[in-house]
Design a protein around this motif. Structure first.
Motif, PDB file in Angstrom:
ATOM      1  N   LEU A   1       0.573  -1.081   0.269  1.00  0.00           N
ATOM      2  CA  LEU A   1      -0.210   0.029  -0.136  1.00  0.00           C
ATOM      3  C   LEU A   1       0.770   1.449   0.467  1.00  0.00           C
ATOM      4  CD1 LEU A   1      -2.618  -1.441   2.301  1.00  0.00           C
ATOM      5  CD2 LEU A   1      -2.866  -0.553   0.098  1.00  0.00           C
ATOM      6  N   ALA A   2       2.067   0.827   0.102  1.00  0.00           N
ATOM      7  CA  ALA A   2       2.932   2.454   0.694  1.00  0.00           C
ATOM      8  C   ALA A   2       3.018   3.012  -1.024  1.00  0.00           C
ATOM      9  CB  ALA A   2       4.568   2.234   1.010  1.00  0.00           C
ATOM     10  N   PRO A   3       3.354   4.777  -1.275  1.00  0.00           N
ATOM     11  CA  PRO A   3       3.175   5.105  -2.356  1.00  0.00           C
ATOM     12  C   PRO A   3       3.665   4.857  -3.049  1.00  0.00           C
ATOM     13  CG  PRO A   3       3.045   6.305  -0.355  1.00  0.00           C
ATOM     14  CD  PRO A   3       3.005   5.176   0.014  1.00  0.00           C
ATOM     15  N   GLY A   4       4.485   5.451  -4.246  1.00  0.00           N
ATOM     16  CA  GLY A   4       5.966   5.295  -4.966  1.00  0.00           C
ATOM     17  C   GLY A   4       5.897   4.305  -6.404  1.00  0.00           C
TER      18      GLY A   4
ATOM     19  N   LEU B   1      15.801   3.853  -6.312  1.00  0.00           N
ATOM     20  CA  LEU B   1      15.757   2.114  -5.548  1.00  0.00           C
ATOM     21  C   LEU B   1      16.288   1.274  -7.278  1.00  0.00           C
ATOM     22  CD1 LEU B   1      13.295   0.901  -4.011  1.00  0.00           C
ATOM     23  CD2 LEU B   1      15.702   2.233  -3.278  1.00  0.00           C
ATOM     24  N   GLY B   2      16.475   1.764  -8.380  1.00  0.00           N
ATOM     25  CA  GLY B   2      16.664   0.800  -9.393  1.00  0.00           C
ATOM     26  C   GLY B   2      17.798   0.806  -9.578  1.00  0.00           C
ATOM     27  N   ASN B   3      19.015   2.393  -9.735  1.00  0.00           N
ATOM     28  CA  ASN B   3      20.029   3.006  -9.170  1.00  0.00           C
ATOM     29  C   ASN B   3      20.994   2.316  -8.219  1.00  0.00           C
ATOM     30  OD1 ASN B   3      19.619   4.314 -11.977  1.00  0.00           O
ATOM     31  ND2 ASN B   3      19.280   6.429 -10.862  1.00  0.00           N
ATOM     32  N   ILE B   4      19.846   2.147  -7.576  1.00  0.00           N
ATOM     33  CA  ILE B   4      20.762   2.031  -5.939  1.00  0.00           C
ATOM     34  C   ILE B   4      20.799   0.332  -6.535  1.00  0.00           C
ATOM     35  CG2 ILE B   4      20.533   1.514  -3.001  1.00  0.00           C
ATOM     36  CD1 ILE B   4      19.231   4.290  -3.455  1.00  0.00           C
ATOM     37  N   PHE B   5      19.883  -0.399  -6.603  1.00  0.00           N
ATOM     38  CA  PHE B   5      20.146  -1.739  -7.043  1.00  0.00           C
ATOM     39  C   PHE B   5      21.214  -2.722  -7.825  1.00  0.00           C
ATOM     40  CE2 PHE B   5      15.939  -2.187  -4.492  1.00  0.00           C
ATOM     41  CZ  PHE B   5      16.970  -2.312  -3.082  1.00  0.00           C
ATOM     42  N   THR B   6      22.116  -1.646  -8.990  1.00  0.00           N
ATOM     43  CA  THR B   6      22.517  -2.511  -9.890  1.00  0.00           C
ATOM     44  C   THR B   6      23.722  -1.027  -9.842  1.00  0.00           C
ATOM     45  OG1 THR B   6      21.180   0.184 -11.240  1.00  0.00           O
ATOM     46  CG2 THR B   6      20.503  -2.169 -11.380  1.00  0.00           C
ATOM     47  N   PHE B   7      24.415  -0.985  -8.460  1.00  0.00           N
ATOM     48  CA  PHE B   7      25.617   0.128  -8.191  1.00  0.00           C
ATOM     49  C   PHE B   7      25.481   1.582  -9.001  1.00  0.00           C
ATOM     50  CE2 PHE B   7      25.342  -4.274  -6.012  1.00  0.00           C
ATOM     51  CZ  PHE B   7      25.263  -3.793  -5.029  1.00  0.00           C
ATOM     52  N   GLN B   8      24.494   2.120  -9.364  1.00  0.00           N
ATOM     53  CA  GLN B   8      25.090   3.043  -9.996  1.00  0.00           C
ATOM     54  C   GLN B   8      25.007   4.234  -9.674  1.00  0.00           C
ATOM     55  OE1 GLN B   8      21.812   3.049 -13.412  1.00  0.00           O
ATOM     56  NE2 GLN B   8      23.114   1.591 -14.381  1.00  0.00           N
ATOM     57  N   MET B   9      26.192   4.578  -9.301  1.00  0.00           N
ATOM     58  CA  MET B   9      26.416   5.234  -7.853  1.00  0.00           C
ATOM     59  C   MET B   9      26.319   6.923  -7.872  1.00  0.00           C
ATOM     60  SD  MET B   9      25.852   3.069  -5.234  1.00  0.00           S
ATOM     61  CE  MET B   9      25.878   1.335  -4.732  1.00  0.00           C
ATOM     62  N   ASP B  10      26.264   6.928  -9.495  1.00  0.00           N
ATOM     63  CA  ASP B  10      27.286   8.327 -10.208  1.00  0.00           C
ATOM     64  C   ASP B  10      25.264   8.935 -10.269  1.00  0.00           C
ATOM     65  OD1 ASP B  10      26.682   6.550 -11.512  1.00  0.00           O
ATOM     66  OD2 ASP B  10      27.522   7.342 -13.321  1.00  0.00           O
ATOM     67  N   LYS B  11      24.605   8.493 -10.243  1.00  0.00           N
ATOM     68  CA  LYS B  11      23.384   9.024 -10.225  1.00  0.00           C
ATOM     69  C   LYS B  11      22.595   9.287  -8.882  1.00  0.00           C
ATOM     70  CE  LYS B  11      22.639   6.621 -14.754  1.00  0.00           C
ATOM     71  NZ  LYS B  11      22.182   5.766 -15.292  1.00  0.00           N
ATOM     72  N   VAL B  12      22.953   8.584  -8.118  1.00  0.00           N
ATOM     73  CA  VAL B  12      21.704   8.897  -7.234  1.00  0.00           C
ATOM     74  C   VAL B  12      22.777   9.879  -5.906  1.00  0.00           C
ATOM     75  CG1 VAL B  12      21.153   7.685  -5.294  1.00  0.00           C
ATOM     76  CG2 VAL B  12      21.600   6.782  -6.709  1.00  0.00           C
ATOM     77  N   ASP B  13      21.722  10.832  -5.321  1.00  0.00           N
ATOM     78  CA  ASP B  13      22.996  12.490  -4.275  1.00  0.00           C
ATOM     79  C   ASP B  13      23.436  11.692  -2.833  1.00  0.00           C
ATOM     80  OD1 ASP B  13      22.792  14.279  -3.325  1.00  0.00           O
ATOM     81  OD2 ASP B  13      20.749  14.606  -2.048  1.00  0.00           O
ATOM     82  N   PRO B  14      24.417  11.943  -2.777  1.00  0.00           N
ATOM     83  CA  PRO B  14      24.873  10.773  -1.460  1.00  0.00           C
ATOM     84  C   PRO B  14      24.885  10.989  -0.566  1.00  0.00           C
ATOM     85  CG  PRO B  14      26.376  12.377  -2.915  1.00  0.00           C
ATOM     86  CD  PRO B  14      25.755  12.270  -2.877  1.00  0.00           C
ATOM     87  N   SER B  15      23.950  11.829  -0.045  1.00  0.00           N
ATOM     88  CA  SER B  15      22.810  12.132   1.565  1.00  0.00           C
ATOM     89  C   SER B  15      22.825  10.541   1.363  1.00  0.00           C
ATOM     90  CB  SER B  15      22.441  13.283   1.389  1.00  0.00           C
ATOM     91  OG  SER B  15      21.778  13.696   0.836  1.00  0.00           O
ATOM     92  N   ILE B  16      21.263  10.331  -0.313  1.00  0.00           N
ATOM     93  CA  ILE B  16      20.661   9.163  -0.066  1.00  0.00           C
ATOM     94  C   ILE B  16      21.017   8.251   0.205  1.00  0.00           C
ATOM     95  CG2 ILE B  16      18.453   8.593  -1.002  1.00  0.00           C
ATOM     96  CD1 ILE B  16      18.309  11.032  -2.513  1.00  0.00           C
TER      97      ILE B  16
END
Length: 74
Positions: free
Chosen positions: A19-22, A31-46
């Protein structure tokens, strides 16, 4: 009391998965970028918060597990 806490925990898990939004699973771009280890596309604080979600339970488990030198858990 344990039954009440268990039912609340199960309800939170059901909410998080159904039921959670998103977006769901790998359809979510963040989450797709995090799980595929594409860290350059994700904000470092996240990424910091994502990593701390695994470290805090380990720290609390270390405090709560009984050891030989103390009889009372944290």
């Amino acid at each position: 009391m344990r039954l009440v806490l268990l039912s609340i925990w199960i309800l939170f898990v059901i909410y998080a998965f159904l039921l959670a939004p998103g977006e769901r699973g790998m359809d979510d771009p963040l989450l797709g970028n995090i799980f595929t280890f594409q860290m350059d596309k994700v904000d470092p604080s996240i990424m910091m918060v994502f990593y701390l979600l695994g470290i805090y339970p380990l720290a609390f488990a270390c405090l709560l597990l009984p050891t030989d030198d103390r009889e009372i858990p944290a």
